[in-house]
Every structure is written in structure tokens, then in C-alpha cells.
Design a protein around this motif. Sequence first.
Motif, mmCIF file in Angstrom:
data_model
loop_
_atom_site.group_PDB
_atom_site.id
_atom_site.type_symbol
_atom_site.label_atom_id
_atom_site.label_comp_id
_atom_site.label_asym_id
_atom_site.label_seq_id
_atom_site.Cartn_x
_atom_site.Cartn_y
_atom_site.Cartn_z
ATOM 1 N N LYS A 130 0.833 -1.201 0.000
ATOM 2 C CA LYS A 130 0.000 0.000 0.000
ATOM 3 C C LYS A 130 0.874 1.259 0.000
ATOM 4 O O LYS A 130 0.596 2.232 -0.703
ATOM 5 N N ASP A 131 1.927 1.223 0.808
ATOM 6 C CA ASP A 131 2.835 2.356 0.916
ATOM 7 C C ASP A 131 3.526 2.617 -0.414
ATOM 8 O O ASP A 131 3.629 3.772 -0.872
ATOM 9 N N ASP A 132 3.988 1.566 -1.077
ATOM 10 C CA ASP A 132 4.667 1.703 -2.370
ATOM 11 C C ASP A 132 3.718 2.280 -3.417
ATOM 12 O O ASP A 132 4.108 3.128 -4.222
ATOM 13 N N SER B 205 -5.384 15.945 3.225
ATOM 14 C CA SER B 205 -5.614 14.612 3.790
ATOM 15 C C SER B 205 -6.568 13.877 2.864
ATOM 16 O O SER B 205 -7.702 14.310 2.655
ATOM 17 N N SER B 206 -6.112 12.766 2.307
ATOM 18 C CA SER B 206 -6.869 12.067 1.274
ATOM 19 C C SER B 206 -7.087 10.604 1.646
ATOM 20 O O SER B 206 -6.166 9.933 2.117
ATOM 21 N N CYS B 207 -8.292 10.114 1.396
ATOM 22 C CA CYS B 207 -8.576 8.690 1.575
ATOM 23 C C CYS B 207 -8.560 7.964 0.235
ATOM 24 O O CYS B 207 -8.979 6.808 0.147
ATOM 25 N N ASN B 208 -8.064 8.637 -0.814
ATOM 26 C CA ASN B 208 -8.013 8.033 -2.141
ATOM 27 C C ASN B 208 -6.801 8.583 -2.896
ATOM 28 O O ASN B 208 -6.863 9.664 -3.487
ATOM 29 N N PRO B 209 -5.675 7.849 -2.893
ATOM 30 C CA PRO B 209 -4.472 8.342 -3.574
ATOM 31 C C PRO B 209 -4.667 8.612 -5.066
ATOM 32 O O PRO B 209 -3.931 9.422 -5.639
ATOM 33 N N VAL B 210 -5.652 7.970 -5.692
ATOM 34 C CA VAL B 210 -5.900 8.197 -7.124
ATOM 35 C C VAL B 210 -6.400 9.620 -7.355
ATOM 36 O O VAL B 210 -5.870 10.354 -8.199
ATOM 37 N N ARG C 169 2.924 11.214 4.011
ATOM 38 C CA ARG C 169 2.944 9.976 4.805
ATOM 39 C C ARG C 169 1.631 9.231 4.648
ATOM 40 O O ARG C 169 0.559 9.830 4.626
ATOM 41 N N LEU C 170 1.726 7.920 4.540
ATOM 42 C CA LEU C 170 0.549 7.059 4.546
ATOM 43 C C LEU C 170 0.224 6.685 5.983
ATOM 44 O O LEU C 170 1.109 6.315 6.756
ATOM 45 N N LEU C 171 -1.045 6.789 6.333
ATOM 46 C CA LEU C 171 -1.534 6.350 7.636
ATOM 47 C C LEU C 171 -2.588 5.275 7.371
ATOM 48 O O LEU C 171 -3.586 5.535 6.697
ATOM 49 N N ASP C 172 -2.364 4.080 7.875
ATOM 50 C CA ASP C 172 -3.187 2.943 7.460
ATOM 51 C C ASP C 172 -4.487 2.868 8.249
ATOM 52 O O ASP C 172 -4.593 2.163 9.255
ATOM 53 N N MET C 173 -5.492 3.583 7.763
ATOM 54 C CA MET C 173 -6.817 3.550 8.375
ATOM 55 C C MET C 173 -7.551 2.237 8.101
ATOM 56 O O MET C 173 -8.453 1.866 8.847
ATOM 57 N N GLU D 10 -5.088 6.131 3.572
ATOM 58 C CA GLU D 10 -5.168 7.545 3.935
ATOM 59 C C GLU D 10 -3.769 8.135 3.798
ATOM 60 O O GLU D 10 -2.796 7.562 4.302
ATOM 61 N N VAL D 11 -3.664 9.265 3.096
ATOM 62 C CA VAL D 11 -2.362 9.905 2.877
ATOM 63 C C VAL D 11 -2.457 11.372 3.268
ATOM 64 O O VAL D 11 -3.400 12.071 2.875
ATOM 65 N N LEU D 12 -1.503 11.832 4.054
ATOM 66 C CA LEU D 12 -1.408 13.246 4.409
ATOM 67 C C LEU D 12 -0.226 13.849 3.674
ATOM 68 O O LEU D 12 0.892 13.306 3.735
ATOM 69 N N VAL D 13 -0.466 14.971 2.984
ATOM 70 C CA VAL D 13 0.568 15.616 2.178
ATOM 71 C C VAL D 13 0.666 17.085 2.562
ATOM 72 O O VAL D 13 -0.339 17.781 2.665
#
Length: 393
Positions: A38-40, A349-354, A372-376, A384-387
Amino acid sequence: MLASSTALEVLDCAYFAAGECRSCSWLGDPYGAQLARKDDDARARLGLDVDDPRWLAPVPSAPAGFRTKAKMVAAGTVEHPTLGILDETGGGVDLRGCALHVAPIADALPVLAELVRRAGLTPYDVASPLPVAQRGELKHVLVTSSPDGELLVRLVLRSTALQARVVKHLPWLREALPALRVLTINVQPEHRAVLEGEREIVLTEGDSLPMRLGDITLHLGPRSFFQTNTEVARALYAEARSWTTDLAPARVLDLYCGVGGFALHLAAPGRSVVGVEVSEDAVGFARRAATDASLPGELRFVAGDATAPEHADLVDEADLVVVNPPRRGLGDVLAQRLEASGVPHVLYSSCNPVTLARDLGTMGSYEIVRARLLDMFPQTPHAEVLVQLRRVG
């Protein structure tokens, strides 16, 4: 970080093994492998190399026992109700033993099934050929647990026909379920795949669930959005606070603020924070939390659409804009507004990297400072990704 033994462990789920529930589509993989994959994927979607120092180590979750919200479809009969999902024929699959739920929810579900039997809450039969009014009443049982183990329970009914029965059995339910803080009936009369309706009837004195997250306590209303993984949500707000402290903005705008999670955590002496949220109920609960907390600085909440033209001035005046949109992302209107603004900093803060990557493509005047990815959502590909973004153009 995860202990190595936990990272290597594959969650044992009888429902998954029997093919009864495949909602956890990655459940067959060790959690550590899931997190790395997921992180990759999220990093690559943002165009960052594997050794890019701006991409920080992921924040893991407990692989099980993390989910603080249960959305259970009611099916079966009054005598033998099921709470879980529907199979391909519309029949009920009981998932009361799901390992993802936190302990207070796992303990509550058998009691709520007993309430169905005692109160005669006929489960709604989606596959029945009968007219809608004759298919039953109870559609969903929705349960949210707070960090303190208190519960918000919502019974989604087709109508108010059985409201008196629920009220009659409320004293029994309070005794059987001491953690109950809020009980509501949500009315959803339509025969379609919609989780809830517009009407909410509160049956208890309390109308919100206190969500204590360190030094901030949010108030979660029956129809308010909140992350399903409270421990990782706590880490998300702490990270946003830390990054914002480094920036020291005087004026912060929080779009899609919900019940005020980011806005309340970013309040500080000498700082103005404005939260914008389309749900008037959520804004009311955010204001309640702000009053209870007596936070420093200027903090206010506005009910309105984050994309509405009247909020363009708020964007232009901000030193930092925080956005936490739904899965569809910001969309062209808001992404282009940020791109055209003079805002120097954005936290996304996104719940969808796409959709995150799509929006960042529109916002070409910004560069990534860190992410950073935070695994919700363990056991699934969702992330979930915070940028943190900085204007360079």
C-alpha cells in the motif's frame, strides 16, 4: 511500528475462509506485506522515488480490533435475525463475530440482536416480491464506539411504525448495554441501496458521542462523518498539528472540516482558524466541542459548500488551507481555485491516492514538502495519505 510477529501474521477469519464475506480483499496476505504494498503504491502515485526523503515511514494500524464503526445490514427473521451483509440472493450473512471491530462493538452486537427479537423489529427483506410497505422495517444497525467505550447506536427503519416498541424496550437496553450513550432511529423509506435517510429521531438525553483524542474531545453526532479507525485518526491529527506548528500560520482555513477534527487540533494562540462544512449538524457539534475546549486563538465554523464561490475570499486570505475531501477528491473547481490563489501552504488529507494524484496534477504551482501514509483500513487496498504542499510558482 508493528512488531515483526504481528507484521508476519495473517488474520484468521472463518467468514473469509468460507467465502461468506470478502470485504477484506487483502486478508490472505501478512499485514506487513499489505502495508508495504500500500505504501509503495501511494508513493508511486505521487511520483516520488522509493528513497525520496519527503516520503515518510507509514503509520501502521492494529491488523484487527481497530474498527470503531459497524455498519450492519439487518436480515433474517425476528426470531433469528442476522446482522452483517447480504449474499448474492439478498439473504443475510451474520457477521457479529467480525474480528475487525473494537471490543465494545463486538460486545454490543449480540445485545442489539436480542433487541431485535424482544422488540419485534422485523428485518427488511430486500428480495421479497411483496410491496415495500410489507417487506419489514429494520434495514441497518449502525454502531460507533468512542475511545472510552461509549456507544452511539442508530436503528435504520423503513418508517416510524415500530418507534414505540423501541422506546418501550429502551430501559432494558440501557441495563443490558451500559455503554449506550446515544440511541436514534433513522428513517429510510426508499427501496434502494442507501444506508440512511434524512430524518433522525434521538431517543436518549444525549445526542452526541464524545470522542476523546488526547487534549481534544470531538462531539460526534448521529449523521456526522468520522474515521473508522480512531487510533490512526489520532495519529493523523497529531501529524497535522506537528507540521502546522513548523509553519506557524496566522490564518488557517479548514475545508470539509466535519465535526472539527483538524480545525480544533490546529487552534493556537494568535491564530485564526475557520472551518467550513456543508452539514449544519456537524458544524453545530464542532462549535460545541470548541466551546467545551476553551481553545486559544480565534476559532469559528461556517456551514456551507467548500466549493461555493462565496468562500473564495477565505481561500485567498489564508496562510494555510487544510482539505479533507471525500473519496472523489477536490475536483476541478476547488483544485483550480487553490492553484489560482496566493495560498502559500496546503495540507491535503486524502482517503483516495488516485484522486489525490489527480488534484495535485491540477495544482502545479505546489510542490510536496513531505507526505505519509496512515493505514486507516487494514486488510484492504484503501489508504489515507497526508501531504504537505508549498507554493513555488
